[in-house]
Design a protein around this motif. Structure first.
Motif: not given
Length: 182
Positions: A104-111, A135-139
């Protein structure tokens, strides 16, 4: 004629019968009880597919970002690619809970990255979206780094994530000449 049984005798008889049944079941159960084998988790095919998909998509995002900075590609192409990468990650079905969390974090990061590029291409600030993407990439990095040993023990080889300094969305806006990137 049958006489009714007194209540005290009935209670005593039921108590004695219950005790015999309970005692028998305990004795019978002890003879067959064994300690459970520890549950062993293995890296499933779905987990391996997820890891491969993410690794490929991060490599592609790096390529498209570099192409954008060097003005080899138009921003709308990068926006489309980032959205397609988010869909590809969402279509995987990892079994491991850490990998599911990173999905989920990666999908949000790409978007968020696609929104940052799109906003900058339209002359607006993409800083908010880029910061969120970062921030998502760091998470994701923190989650996978913390679980790397456990995932490795399960047979999930998580390759090192690409590391870079904080990316900036810089490219040629419509109508700007050479060397006038945003």
């Amino acid at each position: 004629m049958i006489e009714p049984m007194r209540f005290k005798r009935l209670s005593a008889a039921m108590l004695a019968t219950s005790a015999l049944v309970f005692g028998g079941s305990v004795l019978a159960g002890q003879g067959r009880a064994q300690s459970a084998q520890p549950v062993t988790f293995l890296c499933s095919a779905a987990d391996k597919q997820f890891i491969t998909t993410v690794s490929t998509n991060l490599t592609q995002l790096n390529y498209w970002s570099d192409a954008l900075v060097s003005r080899d590609v138009e921003p709308n192409v990068v926006v489309q690619q980032a959205k397609a990468e988010a869909v590809q990650v969402a279509q995987t079905r990892p079994q491991d809970r850490t990998l599911r969390a990173t999905q989920g974090l990666l999908g949000s990061m790409f978007l968020e990255y696609s929104k940052a590029v799109g906003a900058t291409a339209q002359g607006r600030s993409g800083d908010k979206h880029m910061t969120t993407s970062w921030r998502l990439a760091h998470a994701v990095h923190d989650l996978l780094t913390g679980a790397k040993g456990g995932l490795g023990a399960q047979g999930c080889d998580v390759p090192p994530l690409p590391t870079s300094q904080r990316p900036e969305v810089k490219f040629r806006r419509a109508g700007s000449g050479p060397g006038r990137g945003a």
